[in-house]
Design an enzyme around this catalytic site. Structure first.
Site, short mmCIF file in Angstrom:
data_model
loop_
_atom_site.label_atom_id
_atom_site.label_comp_id
_atom_site.label_asym_id
_atom_site.label_seq_id
_atom_site.Cartn_x
_atom_site.Cartn_y
_atom_site.Cartn_z
CE LYS A 1 -3.42 -2.64 2.51
NZ LYS A 1 -3.83 -3.03 3.88
CD GLU B 1 -5.79 -6.46 3.93
OE1 GLU B 1 -5.05 -5.56 4.35
OE2 GLU B 1 -5.39 -7.36 3.16
CG ASN C 1 -4.14 -7.66 7.77
OD1 ASN C 1 -4.56 -6.88 6.93
ND2 ASN C 1 -3.34 -8.66 7.44
NE ARG D 1 -0.38 -6.96 10.48
CZ ARG D 1 -0.71 -6.15 9.49
NH1 ARG D 1 -1.10 -4.93 9.74
NH2 ARG D 1 -0.66 -6.56 8.23
CB VAL E 1 0.64 0.65 8.05
CG1 VAL E 1 1.36 1.95 7.71
CG2 VAL E 1 1.64 -0.48 8.25
#
Lengths: 472, 159
Positions: free
Chosen positions: A244, A282, A298, A300, A303
């Site tokens: 990304k 996602e 994901n 966690r 970003v």
């Protein structure tokens, strides 16, 4: 199950990460009134996170395999610093069940879901199965394929091009594109051996390649009491080599009905996984068919979490700390209101004009923009020596506006005011993105950056020349 | 002071217990003046730079900021192989693996002599010409700069 009061809190957190996310976690701990200690490699002992924290623990040499990627070092660092919790950030050990397990075995709270959830969410084949059980559409394709012949049958069934994906992969790594059945045998061998060396697991699965797609993801928060909320979606379609580059919230190109369907699907999958903590589901939205498929979970903090924070006002990292402490979520779904628009640019130490070559070294000038609607998440300062051992992310520039056009206007001004000397950065790439009519009209897909913007020689030349001039 | 001591002992006990329950080969953590180093291999003591058999790329002595000499003596007629970028210089694909190329080895123009790792990107270094490695100027695991001389390769005699 013992009842936990709403005031339960962690006492001292070990940050098992570095760079900007370590700074972000230190700040969230401060805001929560929790003490914070940072685990540092020899390359990071004078880092911004180390300076801001209450203490540091040295965990070894710069190479991640000798420091940030060693479960034993992290657990013992937490014990040595008398921490009661470990925040893994993103990357490194954040999605390794082994760290969550070792924390639990040694009386430490892992800020994230349990090892079992990480395993079920992180294994792509298991996650696809969970998505199916939750009624979430998954891409046409397979479970694990053992042989080239099996992959060929599936390819013939769903149609080429296909992607061969590593079952243990994720984050855009471990994918090989196959356009033609004749290439399948060779690519299968390459993909399998790459998956084995990168993830220690050579299992592959096959997925139909969606050509005209947007990458959209939904942020979840779930506590230990079974409460689960979503914080809306993010569009992360601007990617280079599946990494990304720029992210936005909300995914404003989608019709309203699709926002709801994505959010419902994410929450359903979260429930199916008994999810706890902050997580992201996602999806790939197929623009030609007006439908979506599940990509991955994901387990966690992402970003790009700040764009969601900016449009919802929810502090995701603080919520992670509260959930880990056993507190209930501080909000219900009705409290979540998405307002305005936010865009994040990943500012990397890379030379765009030289094929995105990494550019470590000393930052001799670091003069970021500031002002209303501008947030900068970074660990960089003037004089900082960007080490060659880690990824190239220098900063995340997050800019908000009343709507997408307003955010773009603010972003353009912020990028123009961002001055960095000493290392090459991707600031000019972002300037070219925001100046492009396709971006301004939100008419992009996951291939747009590589196939349109970076393929346009006129668009490339200014940077090449400026890079050459800068090197003198 | 006594309280601090007993508290340190508790911490050390907790770490030793954790180590004994685990499959970790070695632990070496330091906070302030307190350093705890545990190993299943007694020969690792007493060491300031522990040898850790970790995944690739890792070596026994990690980097530090020691730089190689910038001017390497290139034997007459030999071709200098330069680092294309700053990074970490690795002579084998993973710890314990054979070197990509050693002094005296014959190499092809495209064969890998080493890896320069920079920000997760692995640059495979090749000589660009067939020949014999006659000089190695950087130690495994050292930091290098762009343009540093890594190898000297004597071109093969023309047929």
């Amino acid at each position: 199950m013992t009842a936990v009061t709403q005031t339960s809190t962690l006492r001292r957190v070990l940050v098992a990460n570095r760079g900007e996310i370590a700074v972000r976690i230190v700040r969230a701990c401060r805001d929560e009134g929790v003490e914070v200690v940072v685990a540092v490699s020899d390359a990071d002992q004078d880092s911004l996170a180390a300076r801001l924290a209450d203490g540091i623990v040295h965990i070894g040499p710069p190479s991640p395999t000798q420091s940030y990627l060693r479960v034993g070092q992290i657990v013992c660092a937490a014990l040595l610093a008398r921490c009661d919790a470990v925040h893994p950030g993103y990357g490194f050990l954040s999605e390794r069940p082994a760290l969550a397990e070792a924390c639990a075995a040694n009386g430490l709270v892992f800020v994230g879901p349990g090892a079992d959830v990480i395993r079920r969410g992180g294994d792509k084949v298991a996650a696809r199965a969970a998505a199916r059980r939750a009624g979430v559409p998954v891409g046409a394709g397979s479970d694990t394929v053992e042989t080239v012949r099996a992959a060929m049958d599936i390819g013939a069934d769903i149609g080429f091009p296909v992607l061969l994906k590593a079952a243990a992969g994720g984050g855009g790594r471990g994918m090989v594109r196959v356009d033609d059945p004749a290439e399948l045998a060779t690519r299968f061998a390459v993909a399998s051996s790459e998956a084995l060396s990168a993830f220690g697991d050579g299992r592959l699965y096959v997925e139909r390649l969606v050509e005209n797609a947007r990458h959209v993801e939904v942020q979840l928060l779930a506590d230990t009491y079974g409460n689960i909320v979503h914080l809306g979606d993010r569009d992360c379609s601007l990617q280079r080599r599946y990494q990304k580059v720029l992210e936005e919230a909300p995914a404003s190109a989608l019709p309203a009905a699709l926002h709801h369907r994505l959010a419902e699907a994410a929450v359903a999958l979260g429930r199916e996984l008994d999810y706890v903590g902050a997580g992201t589901v996602e999806f790939l939205v197929d623009l030609d068919r007006d439908e979506f498929v599940f990509l991955e979970v994901n387990t966690r903090v992402q970003v790009e979490h700040p764009v969601t924070e900016m449009v919802t006002g929810v502090d995701i990292v603080r919520e992670q700390l509260r959930i880990a402490a056993g507190s209930p979520l501080s909000l219900t779904q009705d409290d979540v209101v998405v307002s305005g628009h936010s865009i994040e640019c990943r500012i990397n130490a890379e030379s765009v004009g030289s094929g995105f070559a990494p550019s470590p070294g000393r930052v001799v000038r670091w003069s970021p923009p500031d002002g209303p609607g501008i947030r900068l998440d970074t660990h960089v300062f003037t004089g900082y020596d960007v080490p060659p051992h880690y990824d190239s992310l220098l900063a995340k520039l997050i800019v908000g506006g009343t709507d997408r056009d307003d955010a773009i206007r603010n972003l353009r001004a912020a990028l123009a005011a961002f001055e960095v000397d000493g290392v090459d950065t991707t600031i000019e790439l972002h300037q070219r993105i925001v100046d492009h009519p396709d971006f301004q009209t939100d008419n992009v897909n996951t291939k747009w950056l590589e196939r349109v913007l970076l393929a346009d020689p006129a668009s490339m030349s200014s940077t090449t020349q400026r890079d050459a001039a800068a090197r003198g | 002071m006594e309280h601090k001591l007993s508290s340190d002992l508790e911490v050390i006990k907790a770490i030793v217990d954790a180590f004994e329950r685990s499959d970790w080969a070695e632990i070496d953590v330091r906070s302030g003046s307190l350093r705890i180093h545990l190993s299943t291999q007694p020969q690792a003591f007493p060491g300031s730079a522990p040898e850790i058999p970790a995944g690739p790329p890792a070596v026994s002595n990690d980097t530090a900021d020691v730089r190689p000499t910038k001017t390497a003596a290139i034997p007459a007629g030999a071709h200098a192989v330069l680092s294309p970028s700053p990074g970490i210089f690795w002579r084998s694909p993973y710890p314990g693996a054979p070197l990509f190329a050693d002094l005296g080895d014959d190499v092809q123009s495209g064969s890998t002599l080493a890896i320069v790792e920079v920000m997760k990107l692995m640059n495979h270094i090749s000589s660009g010409i067939p020949g014999t490695v006659v000089g190695v100027f950087v130690e495994n695991g050292m930091r290098v700069d762009r343009g540093d001389t890594l190898f000297a390769v004597q071109p093969s005699a023309s047929p």
